[in-house]
Design an enzyme around this catalytic site. Structure first.
Site, PDB file in Angstrom:
ATOM      1  N   LYS A 113      84.281   5.388  -2.723  1.00  0.00           N
ATOM      2  CA  LYS A 113      83.636   6.702  -2.786  1.00  0.00           C
ATOM      3  C   LYS A 113      84.696   7.781  -2.631  1.00  0.00           C
ATOM      4  CE  LYS A 113      79.975   9.451  -0.586  1.00  0.00           C
ATOM      5  NZ  LYS A 113      78.999   9.536   0.518  1.00  0.00           N
ATOM      6  N   LYS A 119      87.347  16.495   7.520  1.00  0.00           N
ATOM      7  CA  LYS A 119      87.144  15.095   7.900  1.00  0.00           C
ATOM      8  C   LYS A 119      88.397  14.253   7.635  1.00  0.00           C
ATOM      9  CE  LYS A 119      82.159  15.492   7.201  1.00  0.00           C
ATOM     10  NZ  LYS A 119      80.906  14.797   6.854  1.00  0.00           N
ATOM     11  N   LYS A 147      86.535   5.463   1.639  1.00  0.00           N
ATOM     12  CA  LYS A 147      85.897   6.767   1.487  1.00  0.00           C
ATOM     13  C   LYS A 147      86.977   7.835   1.664  1.00  0.00           C
ATOM     14  CE  LYS A 147      81.921   9.469   3.107  1.00  0.00           C
ATOM     15  NZ  LYS A 147      80.850   9.544   4.118  1.00  0.00           N
ATOM     16  N   SER A 150      77.971  13.372  -5.624  1.00  0.00           N
ATOM     17  CA  SER A 150      77.251  14.568  -6.064  1.00  0.00           C
ATOM     18  C   SER A 150      78.093  15.477  -6.944  1.00  0.00           C
ATOM     19  CB  SER A 150      76.746  15.342  -4.846  1.00  0.00           C
ATOM     20  OG  SER A 150      77.834  15.712  -3.996  1.00  0.00           O
ATOM     21  N   ARG A 182      76.445  17.742   0.615  1.00  0.00           N
ATOM     22  CA  ARG A 182      76.324  18.409   1.913  1.00  0.00           C
ATOM     23  C   ARG A 182      75.261  19.499   1.878  1.00  0.00           C
ATOM     24  NH1 ARG A 182      82.871  18.137   2.954  1.00  0.00           N
ATOM     25  NH2 ARG A 182      82.868  15.922   3.503  1.00  0.00           N
ATOM     26  N   TYR A 203      73.064   9.305  -8.980  1.00  0.00           N
ATOM     27  CA  TYR A 203      71.875  10.160  -9.062  1.00  0.00           C
ATOM     28  C   TYR A 203      71.282  10.134 -10.470  1.00  0.00           C
ATOM     29  CZ  TYR A 203      73.896  11.658  -4.678  1.00  0.00           C
ATOM     30  OH  TYR A 203      74.420  11.661  -3.409  1.00  0.00           O
TER      31      TYR A 203
END
Length: 337
Positions: free
Chosen positions: A260, A229, A206, A286, A216, A325
């Site tokens: 990811k 992060k 990730k 996303s 988010r 999605y």
């Protein structure tokens, strides 16, 4: 007989690549990779309440859903042949705290959603994430202590949360918080609780990516996040480090691996599949989804073709499936073929 050899025949050694492309039937006959409904995992967002279908502005066509509506969506997905859902909660702000303690509530939103979906649609897989970002007041994936995301305490908590998610009916635990040792700890906790049949799909690689923004917004963590992060996600520049990270997860007992984001990291998908041979998945995140949707809405690209082309690229890169999605939209298209 007149010799009709052409200069091109001499140049190519009589090998013409276009022979296999000349007709629809030959193209179908030699097609190397195919996208099917069996390749799709549908991520959905759960909110408290009932009767709620709340459009997400940054993700056209994607909604936050209350549990009752998520059950309806799961029934539709199963009817289309989609194998599994990945569920993500957007809990009330007053339940979020520094340690993400609501993740340890057996009857929290994500676990209630799992139980409700499994009761009505038992034949669809449920994949749950034990990262703490939907539960923390600071938007990080782990416990924040003195300005640091602490590894070991976070691992203890996500392992406990994983057991609760399995108790609620989750089929696969997919830990995304990228703490060292989490896969082994979760495997031991699941086995000790009698959940030997519950799988682990590791977010093995990730990356600290720019493509997570709309997600988010979907779980209402964007405005909460303090700092970044980068201390626990992988540097986008580091492919070898990513494979080392995945290797540790394999050693610790991961059943499946995930990359990811997806499209910017097709090389990692290929390298992971070649290195480990485990079922490998990409998460078309996303930002990837929204780019295609936004460009299509502006008439700049053919959205359907771009959607299908990007999903097929994951198959070509060695992926066994994709979290996307687009899942329902694609499943409907494939059903008509």
């Amino acid at each position: 007989m007149q010799d009709r050899t052409h200069l091109v025949d001499d140049i190519t050694g009589h090998r013409r690549m276009r022979r296999n492309r000349k007709a629809d039937w030959t193209r179908r006959l030699v097609q190397e990779n195919r996208l099917t409904v069996d390749d799709l995992i549908w991520p959905i967002f759960i909110v408290p309440g009932s009767g709620i279908v709340d459009p997400i502005a940054a993700m056209p066509g994607v909604n936050r859903m209350s549990i009752d509506k998520a059950v309806e969506a799961a029934r539709e997905a199963a009817g289309l042949g989609i194998p599994a859902l990945a569920t993500f909660p957007n809990i009330e702000m007053e339940l979020r705290d520094e340690t993400g303690s609501n993740s340890l509530e057996a009857n929290n939103l994500i676990n209630r959603a799992t139980a409700a979906i499994k009761k009505v649609v038992p034949n669809i897989g449920i994949i749950t994430d034990v990262a703490l970002d939907p539960f923390t007041s600071h938007g990080h994936d782990g416990i924040l202590r003195g300005g640091e995301i602490v590894n070991d305490e976070t691992v203890d908590q996500v392992a406990r949360a994983a057991v609760m998610q399995a108790d609620a009916g989750a089929d696969i635990i997919a830990p995304s918080e990228m703490m060292d040792g989490r896969i082994g700890a979760i495997r031991m906790a699941l086995d000790a609780a009698g959940h030997q049949g519950v799988g682990i799909m590791s977010y093995a690689t990730k990356f600290a990516s720019a493509f997570y923004g709309p997600y988010r917004e979907a779980i209402s963590t964007g405005g909460l996040l303090k700092g970044d992060k980068k201390t626990y996600y992988i540097d986008p520049a580091n492919g070898t480090e990513a494979i080392r990270d995945a290797a540790l997860d394999v050693e610790e007992g991961a059943d499946m691996l995930m990359v990811k984001p997806g499209l910017p990291y097709l090389d990692i998908c290929w390298r992971m599949k070649e290195a480990f041979g485990l079922p490998t998945f990409a998460y078309q995140v996303s930002g990837e989804y929204t780019q295609i949707k936004a460009a299509a809405m502006n008439g700049w690209i053919d959205g359907e073709r771009a959607m299908l082309e990007t999903l097929l690229s994951f198959k070509r890169a060695g992926c066994d499936g994709v979290l996307t999605y687009f899942a329902v939209e694609v499943a409907k298209i494939l059903a008509k073929r």
